[in-house]
Design an enzyme around this catalytic site. Structure first.
Site, short mmCIF file in Angstrom:
data_model
loop_
_atom_site.label_atom_id
_atom_site.label_comp_id
_atom_site.label_asym_id
_atom_site.label_seq_id
_atom_site.Cartn_x
_atom_site.Cartn_y
_atom_site.Cartn_z
CG ASN A 7 34.04 31.86 34.76
OD1 ASN A 7 33.91 30.67 35.00
ND2 ASN A 7 34.13 32.77 35.72
CD GLU A 35 34.38 30.26 38.91
OE1 GLU A 35 33.88 29.89 39.99
OE2 GLU A 35 33.80 31.01 38.10
CG ASP A 150 33.90 36.59 35.63
OD1 ASP A 150 33.31 37.68 35.72
OD2 ASP A 150 33.56 35.57 36.27
CG ASP A 246 27.93 29.79 35.94
OD1 ASP A 246 29.05 29.62 35.41
OD2 ASP A 246 27.78 30.17 37.11
CG HIS A 247 30.61 32.86 33.22
ND1 HIS A 247 30.90 34.19 33.38
CD2 HIS A 247 30.57 32.33 34.48
CE1 HIS A 247 31.02 34.46 34.67
NE2 HIS A 247 30.83 33.34 35.37
#
Length: 255
Positions: A7, A35, A150, A246-247
């Site tokens: 992601n 995303e 995700d 952030d992943h």
């Protein structure tokens, strides 16, 4: 064969942080992205670089610009690409893309989050109910299936840094965890836990309060592999040093 799920929380933003050079160094055979937050026509320079790395690429963006969207990059040309799942609201959000190969099928999945409020949590539950039926039918035609992406759900307490304080948080609700358990029991292997039973392995961290540096994370990104492929599993690793999002990515190796 190396398969990555990642992601990227916006492929344009991730690319400014060295994503393409990282992809080159990693040299994965297939990459499932979630995303991506972009239409193909918005990222011509990125697509040129992806093609220079030897990837065929397939995109299924959301109709809303700058939101959601999935993609598959692969150095092996698929025999077929399936865009979406036929459920209009899910397809409008760009959440499911599948590539079929000679001996297995690979899906890039981005399950809805319910963290923004009750309305989205209800849509998440609706997605989960639909996905159960959809995958049951799909596996009749494609029994060798890898669903990479995700899931926005931590399966068990070992998969979240503080299960007690997050007991009522979207992504760790009892109903979500029970769904994950039943989904796996219905014929899928959590490939990471197949090889690694240790705690403190996460794939997402909040941007708040230095969570990543303290490893206060959640494991919500998975390669779920259908049981007929169990003997092809070789290794799975979470790659927390990749800092484009952030992943972080999850790497699956199969025969």
């Amino acid at each position: 064969m190396k398969i990555i799920s990642y992601n990227v929380n916006g492929i344009r933003a991730a690319s400014t942080k060295g994503l393409i050079n990282w992809l080159q160094a990693t040299d994965a055979d297939m990459v499932c992205l979630q995303e991506v937050k972009a239409l193909e026509e918005q990222i011509p320079e990125i697509i040129i670089l992806i093609e220079q790395l030897g990837y065929y690429h397939y995109w299924f963006p959301a109709t809303k610009k700058g939101y959601s969207g999935v993609a598959i990059l692969t150095k092996i040309k698929p025999v077929h690409i399936s865009y979406g799942c036929g459920e209009s609201w899910i397809d409008a959000e760009g959440r499911i893309l599948r590539a079929d190969f000679d001996t297995f099928s690979l899906m890039s999945l981005y399950m809805p989050s319910g963290s923004s409020g009750d309305e989205r949590q209800l849509k998440k539950y609706e997605f989960m109910r639909f996905f159960d039926v959809y995958i049951d039918e799909l596996r009749k035609q494609f029994p060798n299936l890898i669903i990479s992406g995700d899931y926005n759900i931590c399966h068990r307490p070992i998969d979240i840094h503080n299960p007690k304080s997050n007991a009522n948080s979207s992504g760790f609700l009892p109903e979500e965890r029970a769904w994950m358990e039943l989904f796996m029991d219905n014929g899928f292997i959590d490939s990471f836990r197949h090889f690694n039973k240790d705690p403190h392995h996460y794939t997402w961290w909040s941007y708040r309060a230095g969570s990543r540096g303290k490893n206060l994370g959640w494991r919500i990104d998975y390669h779920l592999v259908s049981k007929p492929m169990e003997d092809r599993l070789k290794n799975v690793r979470i790659l927390p040093d990749a800092l484009h999002s952030d992943h972080c990515p999850v790497l699956l190796e199969i025969d």
